[in-house]
Write an enzyme that holds these catalytic residues in place. Structure first.
Site, PDB file in Angstrom:
ATOM      1  CG  ASP A   1       1.405 -15.193  -8.557  1.00 42.82           C
ATOM      2  OD1 ASP A   1       1.348 -13.961  -8.696  1.00 42.82           O
ATOM      3  OD2 ASP A   1       1.610 -15.980  -9.495  1.00 42.82           O
TER       4      ASP A   1
ATOM      5  CE  LYS B   1      -3.307   1.633  -4.655  1.00 41.85           C
ATOM      6  NZ  LYS B   1      -2.776   2.168  -3.412  1.00 41.85           N
TER       7      LYS B   1
ATOM      8  CD  GLU C   1      -0.818   3.371  -0.522  1.00 40.47           C
ATOM      9  OE1 GLU C   1      -0.800   2.567  -1.472  1.00 40.47           O
ATOM     10  OE2 GLU C   1      -1.827   4.035  -0.204  1.00 40.47           O
TER      11      GLU C   1
ATOM     12  CG  HIS D   1      -2.279   9.194   3.033  1.00 36.53           C
ATOM     13  ND1 HIS D   1      -1.273   8.554   2.376  1.00 36.53           N
ATOM     14  CD2 HIS D   1      -3.390   8.445   2.845  1.00 36.53           C
ATOM     15  CE1 HIS D   1      -1.757   7.460   1.822  1.00 36.53           C
ATOM     16  NE2 HIS D   1      -3.031   7.362   2.094  1.00 36.53           N
TER      17      HIS D   1
HETATM   18  C1  MEV Z   1      -5.061   4.459  -1.392  1.00 38.25           C
HETATM   19  O1  MEV Z   1      -3.959   3.599  -1.533  1.00 38.25           O
HETATM   20  C2  MEV Z   1      -6.340   3.670  -1.341  1.00 38.25           C
HETATM   21  C3  MEV Z   1      -7.614   4.499  -1.356  1.00 38.25           C
HETATM   22  O2  MEV Z   1      -7.606   5.403  -2.460  1.00 38.25           O
HETATM   23  C4  MEV Z   1      -8.773   3.537  -1.450  1.00 38.25           C
HETATM   24  C5  MEV Z   1     -10.114   4.200  -1.646  1.00 38.25           C
HETATM   25  O3  MEV Z   1     -10.186   5.309  -2.208  1.00 38.25           O
HETATM   26  O4  MEV Z   1     -11.108   3.560  -1.262  1.00 38.25           O
HETATM   27  C6  MEV Z   1      -7.717   5.354  -0.101  1.00 38.25           C
END
Ligand code: MEV
Length: 422
Positions: free
Chosen positions: A283, A267, A81, A380
């Protein structure tokens, strides 16, 4: 398809290209091109899995300037990513001049479970536990001797009674110290042997043989835990620092009280964690499963990180269970995993926990900081634009012109294509 696994690699690939790519030579070439030029190395990689016909490449990036417990690390990250490595690097640099990351390892305990059915008296089973424990410790010595020499082994055995939820179902829950190895093979071997020992023991003592259902380690390791934090005076965020710190705190609080936000928030933490876990040959599925279980340990899924502002001091922390190995398995077999560990100074498993926890916190800090300031699309979109330009095979002057043109405009695939055409 019968006997696929027994075919040679070439025959497997031929079959695949014939069945799914109409014998397209270009598809076959792509599969072949991804193979390593050194056949010996390719053989090692093939050995990690089964039915392998090619390799799947992922970018290997570096996040320098990570000051963790007073030591500066250059952190290897494998991730597909865009913006993740850039964000981790920016956060590392930010905290480098503000005391760096602090990490405490709260424990390194691993868990294994022997699940069994027992139809005898529960009270007798409980009374026999101390003797059973001594027998297991003694009779598994051949398996545990080496680990004991390194300072590890079985550290405790508990009997768990689930018979109120499932008739006759019990567990022996074994606790382990596996030192610098992840310990999966060690734990599973000990557990399987424990199953044989338990069967024999109960047959002798109470005349009832248990039925062993399964013996397997648990990837939930709540006592293999790292706590990472950063702190600084709110003024140190620069002009408007107090307001920014408060907005940041609120964003973290939202992830504590709302599960929809918590999942995305966590995430972001795993963007950093998984990248280092992959780069060091550990892992990531186990790490993820365990981390999410920890996030839901109160019965509701919440943020893994927390933030507080007290007396104008900003403190941001992450508590996460992490179970790693820095010896054995892929860590020594995969050439890049080996280099990653060398780059980190060949850390102990504990030190690797420290580095990974700090990277997770850095990633979370960077993501939330951009969310509450510029929004993440700005960073991004620049990466996205570069990817689109590469995909459309733009020349260097075209790339430069496009970067300038889109600096204040929304980026889309068709928009970039039209710009290049013009
Ligand atoms: C994107 O890979 C991760 C984010 O969505 C994490 C977040 O919202 O804190 C930017």
């Amino acid at each position: 398809m019968q006997g696929f696994s027994k075919r040679t690699k070439t025959a497997k690939l031929e079959w695949l290209v014939q069945q799914y790519f109409h014998n397209d030579a270009q598809a076959a070439q792509i599969f072949c091109d991804m193979a390593h030029r050194d056949p010996a190395l390719q053989k090692i990689i093939d050995g990690f899995s089964e039915n392998t016909v090619s390799n799947f490449l992922l970018p290997y990036g570096i996040a320098p300037n990570f000051l963790i417990n007073g030591v500066t690390y250059c952190v290897p990250m494998v991730i597909e990513e865009s913006s993740v490595v850039a964000a981790a690097s920016a956060a590392a640099k930010f905290w480098q001049t503000r005391g760096g990351f602090h990490v405490e390892i709260m424990g390194t305990e691993k868990i294994g479970q022997l699940h069994f059915n027992y139809t005898g008296d529960v009270g007798v089973l409980k009374t026999l536990l101390p003797e059973l424990t001594t027998t297991i410790l003694h009779e598994t010595e051949a398996l545990t001797a080496n680990m004991q020499k390194r300072g590890g082994g079985i550290t405790g055995i508990d009997l768990e009674d689930f018979s109120d939820r499932e008739p006759h179902y019990f567990q022996l829950k074994l606790r382990f110290e596996t030192c610098d190895s992840m310990g999966a093979n060690f734990i599973n071997s000990v557990l399987e042997e424990t199953g044989r020992i338990l069967t024999h023991f109960l047959k002798q003592k109470v005349g009832i043989e248990p039925t062993i259902i399964m013996a397997i380690l648990s990837n939930y390791t709540p006592n293999c835990l790292a706590k990472a934090w950063v702190e600084c005076p709110v003024d140190s965020f620069g002009t408007g620092g107090a307001a920014l710190a408060e907005k940041f705190r609120k964003a973290i609080r939202i992830a504590e009280i709302d599960t929809f936000r918590a999942v995305t928030h966590n995430k972001g933490i795993f963007n950093g964690i998984d990248a280092v876990v992959l780069a060091t040959g550990n892992d990531f599925r186990a790490t993820e499963a365990c981390g999410h279980a920890h996030a839901a340990r109160t019965g509701r899924y919440k943020s893994l990180s927390h933030c507080e502002i007290k007396n104008n001091m900003f403190k941001f922390e992450l508590e996460i269970p992490l179970a790693f190995g820095t010896v054995g398995g892929l860590t020594t077999l995969h050439p890049l995993a080996k280099l990653s560990l060398a780059m980190l100074g060949n850390p102990t498993a504990k030190t690797l926990m420290t580095i990974v926890a700090a990277t997770g916190l850095a990633q979370n800090f960077a993501a939330v900081r951009s969310l509450v300031t510029t929004g993440i699309q700005k960073g991004h979109m620049k990466m996205h634009l570069t990817n689109i330009l590469n995909h459309l095979q733009a020349s260097e002057p075209e790339i430069q012109a496009a970067l300038q043109h889109f600096v204040d405009k929304p980026v889309s695939f068709s928009g970039v294509r039209i710009f290049l055409k013009k």
